[in-house]
Design an enzyme around this catalytic site. Structure first.
Site, PDB file in Angstrom:
ATOM      1  N   HIS A 118       0.967  -1.237   0.050  1.00 56.33           N
ATOM      2  CA  HIS A 118       0.011   0.051  -0.086  1.00 56.33           C
ATOM      3  C   HIS A 118       0.765   1.294  -0.055  1.00 56.33           C
ATOM      4  O   HIS A 118       2.058   1.394   0.663  1.00 56.33           O
ATOM      5  CB  HIS A 118      -0.913  -0.164   1.397  1.00 56.33           C
ATOM      6  CG  HIS A 118      -1.790   1.187   1.241  1.00 56.33           C
ATOM      7  ND1 HIS A 118      -1.746   2.325   1.752  1.00 56.33           N
ATOM      8  CD2 HIS A 118      -3.164   0.864   1.228  1.00 56.33           C
ATOM      9  CE1 HIS A 118      -2.957   3.043   1.657  1.00 56.33           C
ATOM     10  NE2 HIS A 118      -3.750   2.030   1.279  1.00 56.33           N
TER      11      HIS A 118
ATOM     12  N   ASP B 269       3.275  -3.877   7.777  1.00 60.61           N
ATOM     13  CA  ASP B 269       1.860  -3.523   7.736  1.00 60.61           C
ATOM     14  C   ASP B 269       0.817  -4.449   7.817  1.00 60.61           C
ATOM     15  O   ASP B 269       0.396  -5.320   7.052  1.00 60.61           O
ATOM     16  CB  ASP B 269       1.934  -2.874   6.366  1.00 60.61           C
ATOM     17  CG  ASP B 269       0.573  -2.187   5.920  1.00 60.61           C
ATOM     18  OD1 ASP B 269      -0.424  -2.165   6.878  1.00 60.61           O
ATOM     19  OD2 ASP B 269       0.410  -1.545   4.777  1.00 60.61           O
TER      20      ASP B 269
ATOM     21  N   GLN C  75      -4.457  -4.915   6.872  1.00 56.97           N
ATOM     22  CA  GLN C  75      -5.674  -5.655   6.337  1.00 56.97           C
ATOM     23  C   GLN C  75      -5.409  -7.095   6.784  1.00 56.97           C
ATOM     24  O   GLN C  75      -5.945  -8.085   6.429  1.00 56.97           O
ATOM     25  CB  GLN C  75      -5.305  -5.980   4.755  1.00 56.97           C
ATOM     26  CG  GLN C  75      -5.340  -4.693   4.124  1.00 56.97           C
ATOM     27  CD  GLN C  75      -7.203  -4.252   3.937  1.00 56.97           C
ATOM     28  OE1 GLN C  75      -7.774  -4.927   4.383  1.00 56.97           O
ATOM     29  NE2 GLN C  75      -7.353  -2.986   3.436  1.00 56.97           N
TER      30      GLN C  75
ATOM     31  N   LYS D 248     -10.534  -0.242  10.078  1.00 61.87           N
ATOM     32  CA  LYS D 248     -10.682  -1.547   9.166  1.00 61.87           C
ATOM     33  C   LYS D 248     -11.049  -2.674  10.040  1.00 61.87           C
ATOM     34  O   LYS D 248     -11.373  -3.650   9.502  1.00 61.87           O
ATOM     35  CB  LYS D 248      -9.240  -1.510   8.400  1.00 61.87           C
ATOM     36  CG  LYS D 248      -9.202  -0.625   7.399  1.00 61.87           C
ATOM     37  CD  LYS D 248      -7.886  -0.840   6.430  1.00 61.87           C
ATOM     38  CE  LYS D 248      -7.386   0.321   5.797  1.00 61.87           C
ATOM     39  NZ  LYS D 248      -8.041   0.663   4.500  1.00 61.87           N
TER      40      LYS D 248
ATOM     41  N   CYS E  69      -4.944   2.611  -3.740  1.00 61.28           N
ATOM     42  CA  CYS E  69      -3.595   3.316  -3.204  1.00 61.28           C
ATOM     43  C   CYS E  69      -2.476   2.327  -3.132  1.00 61.28           C
ATOM     44  O   CYS E  69      -1.720   2.053  -2.257  1.00 61.28           O
ATOM     45  CB  CYS E  69      -3.862   3.479  -1.634  1.00 61.28           C
ATOM     46  SG  CYS E  69      -4.917   4.740  -1.308  1.00 61.28           S
TER      47      CYS E  69
HETATM   48  C1  LIG Z   1      -2.418  -2.683   3.530  1.00 57.11           C
HETATM   49  C2  LIG Z   1      -2.910  -1.271   3.877  1.00 57.11           C
HETATM   50  N1  LIG Z   1      -1.981  -0.549   4.498  1.00 57.11           N
HETATM   51  C3  LIG Z   1      -2.070   0.620   4.799  1.00 57.11           C
HETATM   52  C4  LIG Z   1      -3.076   1.224   4.948  1.00 57.11           C
HETATM   53  C5  LIG Z   1      -3.456   2.491   5.409  1.00 57.11           C
HETATM   54  O1  LIG Z   1      -4.292   2.758   6.530  1.00 57.11           O
HETATM   55  P1  LIG Z   1      -4.946   4.038   6.755  1.00 57.11           P
HETATM   56  O2  LIG Z   1      -5.601   4.745   5.529  1.00 57.11           O
HETATM   57  O3  LIG Z   1      -6.009   3.562   7.846  1.00 57.11           O
HETATM   58  O4  LIG Z   1      -3.868   4.774   7.590  1.00 57.11           O
HETATM   59  C6  LIG Z   1      -4.150   0.397   4.191  1.00 57.11           C
HETATM   60  C7  LIG Z   1      -5.675   0.989   4.110  1.00 57.11           C
HETATM   61  O5  LIG Z   1      -5.957   1.999   3.148  1.00 57.11           O
HETATM   62  C8  LIG Z   1      -4.235  -0.927   3.749  1.00 57.11           C
HETATM   63  O6  LIG Z   1      -5.223  -1.604   3.226  1.00 57.11           O
END
Ligand SMILES: Cc1ncc(COP(=O)(O)O)c(C=O)c1O
Ligand SMILES: Cc1ncc(COP(=O)(O)O)c(C=O)c1O
Lengths: 140, 401, 401, 140
Positions: free
Chosen positions: C115, C192, C195, C218, C355
């Site tokens: 991401h 990370d 998910q 999430k 993203c």
């Molecule tokens: C795999 C992953 N990493 C990071 C993020 C970033 O999370 P957030 O937007 O809650 O900061 C997301 C969600 O958009 C994600 O799916």
């Protein structure tokens, strides 16, 4: 307002006004630990001199509320002459008592039992523990 | 408790509790809570990238809020950045603008009135860049004056970071005049408006500040949301502070490019529910109007201070406070002893250094008590507060303090 | 719509709406909404520095949540930091740990599955420090494998930043094995888990990761709150990321000192309401248990995929997805055209690059549709979803796509 | 589903499948502007060549959804031969129309009126505007 009266026992006020073992000693055989609580402005230093597993002297210095000052004063009185292991156990027991956690009732907290009222004032637990946490750290 | 026309909108006010801690965080009117509930209960959708109804509505409310905030301070929509709070806003300015624009020997003007959130980011930037922190001298009441400011500013000054309203002293800084002077020296001015935005109408065009920061939770809004206003030309030249989803224009394996405008600074999922709540808090304040807010608080503050002055055994540190903030101590009673008495009497005031240690140092105290008045407080509450102060003095006297 | 035993707890599910966008943000159970309401409606108080009842309760709930989070991932309380979200957590690691520990020639391993929030902070750190980004090669299905990882790691590797579950492909990275290898090379591993945390039990001791990040929104929780787990010895040596109120131990005019532990990283007023809500979302997940969650989603996912496979005019990109994430396109229909059809039919799925542009590049597509399944989805919903897909293919065919 | 049918008019599909003026020209008298929409993957470049206040040529290039592609194609057809001031006015009017804002009904949007259905799809307004915004930027 019985809770408050239970917090501010006479013994506590007496120690607050006439602190024991106050003032630090410049001597490298003393171990020193200082803790500041920036949100309330408390600032306490504890000095301990232990030899052959026995606490020979305990000093305190700082400023703060009556509870923190009195608990430092009472601490220093209790600890002198105790074995280090015993002292640790007492400190642990005391910290559990004021935090309203389970504690070993067989351990004699001596005059420090006057702080039993603290447990009803969660926001003051920190005040009553700061000197004792610093003390424990001088033994590490 | 007898309520006033506003306090009925605040469900937190009930029983015999008296809330005099707005400077720490304000209470929230029903409309703010409902907006948050509408988001969580009905929408619960991410913004900007969804096409279903809830996503579209969330996105619309999110961007409408930006317009509402912009109008509230007379800024343009593209000058309003959402952050986690004042602290994050000020760190963003320091670590993006400050880090890239300061060098050895440059000067940053701050004051001893600063909240730690307005001081520490600049202390760190000074350390990192070799710039020097300069403290504007306070007058004998602890106020920042234009005269003192003129004495400290120099050609070396590159950043001025000052509080608009001190959270301990309650003084309003003569910001407009200071900014005029600062701009003559080509210095950028960062205004900490965390305690100002709920008390006075802010017009960033008239004020001509370069950056301005505030928090939702101190202005009847939710926690977790703050605003950074920045002049568009400055924001355009600045590097992002955080990197991630949604703030980029194009992403490659080695290099990437960023969006323009506020979006460049809004990385990842933002505090959507809090943004939506903020809109309602601003609308609530606007419905009342700053004139009414100011008059009401000024009256109640004056009434309180009159009585403070005739109480024996009490030290008041800011009789000239311009807002509802009152700092004091019971004589010979450490503030953390005193506060426990008030808590027992269900009066919410605060004890400590209030994240503003330098002004405590300046006052020569370790800590103090702070009461802060807002529109939902009443004369009746002040009367009770005063009588509890008197009781407390007696109580602690008897104990031997 | 026929509900299952969990969906009744989610007030957002009503009418004919079908929510298949949990990977963007999840729905929230009533208990989470109630916790937020309790804070705003009853408490509305700042934490740590108040002594009145509401402040004491707020502080207690705030710190209890830390214990709940810690237990949830088998960490110690002093290893759990509150942040604004995954993005902030990952930026904190990059700009505190990364910036201070990387130098020219060091290597950072990432992947094309990242991401943007897990990629861009490290891209920036590489630029700032002269370290080099290395991409672990994906296997033919787009997965990170231990073998490929072994090929790319070297003595120069100082940081490994990988996604535990890809938000586009839904694969679970073999993180434990990777971490074991990485530690042999003395590299620090940043996971990370945005998910992952809602899909599988995470045990940071067993995993032995150095940092781990996730978001509340999430995992059935509020927006505006995230977690950074970090090993205590690493956190202790790290510089703060933001400076301000409450994170300092002593403040002087020229220099200051910081608190230890998570508090060093929590500057200013935190998103208190969201913290309190997060506790309930974790409790909700724990009540169900990960085995049930996994089995339920796996079944529903398999059921969906079986039908996907026999639909003509559809490209599925991740038939092997380990979670409820399904990425696909209607043939010859740009995803933003397709998505509008689903929105009209009240089906919440998402179109775009999610993203994660690098994995779109890897797949050779500009964008795709993503549906994501969670516990509140039902077989009946999937049936409707499948029939709408079929309809949509016909509709766009007729239009001439 | 009349809304959708109103969005996907025949003319739009025709332009999507047979884009006009596609492909860029390497010539410095052309002004170029590129806009990317990273969330959906749209990427559109518009090129304009104006002389003596008249738009002599208009080109487009990129990829994206049918609405963005068709609106780029129709844009280039409409604009050639227009005075620059007139072209700006048309673009402004068009952008207001699709965004469901007030717009000047006296301005003839010619074939671009087929995008009037976009206003009922707030999430698609960006798709329909991206080429036109880029076009305006080529005139600055
Ligand atoms: C795999 C992953 N990493 C990071 C993020 C970033 O999370 P957030 O937007 O809650 O900061 C997301 C969600 O958009 C994600 O799916
Ligand atoms: C004057 C001032 N500045 C900054 C802050 C920091 O605001 P926050 O804690 O919302 O980030 C506060 C509040 O604590 C404040 O009173």
């Amino acid at each position: 307002m019985s809770g408050l009266d239970n917090l501010y026992r006479e013994v506590i006020m007496e120690h607050y006004k006439n602190p024991r073992n106050k003032g630090l000693i410049e001597d490298s055989k003393y171990k020193l630990f200082r803790i500041k609580n920036p949100s309330c402005g408390d600032d306490i230093t504890i000095q301990t001199y232990a030899e052959d597993g026995i606490i020979k002297d305990c000093r305190q210095m700082g400023h703060g509320c009556s509870i923190s000052m009195a608990s430092a004063s009472i601490l220093t009185e209790i600890m002198v002459g105790k074995k280090v292991e015993e002292a640790k156990e007492i400190a642990e027991t005391y910290l559990n008592m004021i935090a309203n956690k389970e504690f070993n009732k067989d351990i004699d907290l001596e005059e420090a039992t006057v702080f039993s009222g603290v447990k009803d004032f969660p926001a003051r637990i920190k005040c009553a523990s700061i000197a004792w946490v610093a003390f424990k750290d001088t033994l590490e | 408790m007898i309520k006033n026309i506003w306090s009925k909108d605040f469900p937190q006010i009930k029983g015999n509790n008296i809330y005099l801690d707005t400077a720490a965080t304000s209470l929230k009117p029903k409309s703010v809570i409902e907006a948050i509930n509408h988001y969580y209960g009905d929408l619960s959708s991410n913004i900007h990238r969804g096409m279903y109804e809830a996503a579209v509505e969330s996105t619309q409310l999110y961007e409408e809020t930006r317009e509402v905030v912009a109008k509230f301070i007379n800024a343009r929509d593209d000058e309003v950045i959402y952050t986690r709070g004042t602290t994050s806003s000020l760190n963003l300015v320091a670590f993006s603008y400050g880090l890239d624009n300061l060098k050895v020997g440059d000067e940053i003007i701050v004051s001893e009135l600063e909240h730690h959130s307005s001081l520490l980011p600049w202390q760190k930037i000074a350390e990192k860049t070799g710039a020097v922190l300069k403290f504007v001298a306070l007058d004998k009441f602890g106020r920042i004056t234009v005269d003192a400011f003129k004495k400290i500013i120099s050609k070396k000054t590159k950043v001025v970071a000052l509080t608009y309203v001190s959270n301990v002293m309650g003084y309003i800084t003569p910001m407009k005049e200071i900014i005029e002077v600062a701009h003559k020296y080509n210095s950028v001015v960062v205004v900490d408006a965390a305690q100002a935005v709920q008390h006075l109408a802010i017009d960033v065009v008239d004020l001509d500040c370069d950056f301005l920061a505030f928090s939702g939770h101190k202005m009847l809004g939710p926690t977790g949301i703050g605003i950074l206003y920045g002049k568009a030309n400055l924001l355009n030249d600045m590097e992002p502070f955080e990197y991630g989803g949604d703030m980029n224009e194009d992403v490659g394996k080695e290099t990437s490019t960023w969006k323009r405008g506020p979006q460049k600074f809004e990385a990842g999922t933002m505090p959507i529910a809090s943004v939506l709540g903020l809109k309602e808090s601003i609308k609530y304040i606007q419905k009342i109007g700053f004139k009414k807010i100011h008059d009401y608080i000024t009256n109640l503050h004056r009434y309180t201070i009159e009585q403070f002055k005739i109480i024996d055994g009490l030290t008041l540190y800011n009789p000239l406070s311009d807002t509802g903030i009152i700092s004091f101590n019971l004589e010979n009673v450490p503030s953390h002893d005193a506060i426990t008495y008030f808590a027992e009497k269900q009066i919410a005031i605060r004890a400590g250094q209030h994240c503003a240690k330098l002004i405590c140092d300046w006052l020569g105290i370790y800590s103090c008590l702070r009461a802060s008045i807002y529109i939902y407080n009443t004369k009746k509450e002040i009367d009770i507060f005063i009588s509890v102060i008197k009781e407390s003095i007696e109580y602690f006297n008897k104990l031997g303090f």
